[in-house]
Design a protein around this motif. Structure first.
Motif, short mmCIF file in Angstrom:
data_model
loop_
_atom_site.label_atom_id
_atom_site.label_comp_id
_atom_site.label_asym_id
_atom_site.label_seq_id
_atom_site.Cartn_x
_atom_site.Cartn_y
_atom_site.Cartn_z
N GLY A 196 1.27 5.18 81.10
CA GLY A 196 1.81 6.10 82.09
C GLY A 196 2.85 7.01 81.45
N GLU A 197 3.50 7.81 82.25
CA GLU A 197 4.50 8.75 81.74
C GLU A 197 5.70 8.05 81.11
N THR A 198 6.04 6.86 81.59
CA THR A 198 7.21 6.16 81.08
C THR A 198 6.86 4.94 80.22
N GLY A 199 5.60 4.77 79.88
CA GLY A 199 5.20 3.64 79.05
C GLY A 199 3.99 2.92 79.63
#
Length: 103
Positions: free
Chosen positions: A28-31
Motif C-alpha cells: 500500500g501507500e504506507t507499506g
C-alpha cells in the motif's frame, strides 16, 4: 480480480510441508498490509481467495517447520489482473529455497 494459492514442499523430506503458517500482504501507500493468513493443509497447499491487482508478498513461517537457516521467507510478486489465478509454490530445504510461477 484474481485468486492466489500456494503449495509448499519440503524437498529434504520429499513431503508436503503441512501446517505451515502463511500470510498474504499487499503493498500500500504506507507499506505492506496483511490481507489474509492461514496454514497449509496436509498436502502443503493453501488458497488465499480473490485479490486485487498490485504488488503482493507471501510470508512463509519456515522456522516453525524446523528450518533454522531460513526462519521466514518472503516471496514478492506482481498481480496485473491478466491471469485468473496466480499459484506461488515454495520448494524448501534446510540449505535453500526456490519458487516459480505455478499453474
Amino acid at each position: 480480480m484474481s485468486t492466489v494459492s500456494t503449495h509448499v514442499l519440503d524437498t529434504a523430506k520429499g513431503e508436503p510441508a503441512a501446517g505451515l503458517e502463511v500470510h498474504l500482504s499487499r503493498r500500500g501507500e504506507t507499506g505492506w498490509v496483511r490481507i489474509a493468513q492461514g496454514s497449509t493443509d496436509r498436502d502443503g497447499r493453501h488458497s488465499f481467495g480473490e485479490v486485487e491487482p498490485g504488488r503482493h508478498r507471501i510470508g512463509f513461517e519456515t522456522g516453525a517447520a524446523g528450518n533454522p537457516l531460513y526462519p521466514y521467507v518472503h516471496v514478492v510478486f506482481e498481480i496485473d489482473g491478466g491471469r485468473p489465478h496466480y499459484h506461488i509454490p515454495l520448494l524448501l530445504s534446510p540449505f535453500g529455497y526456490s519458487t516459480y510461477r505455478g499453474s
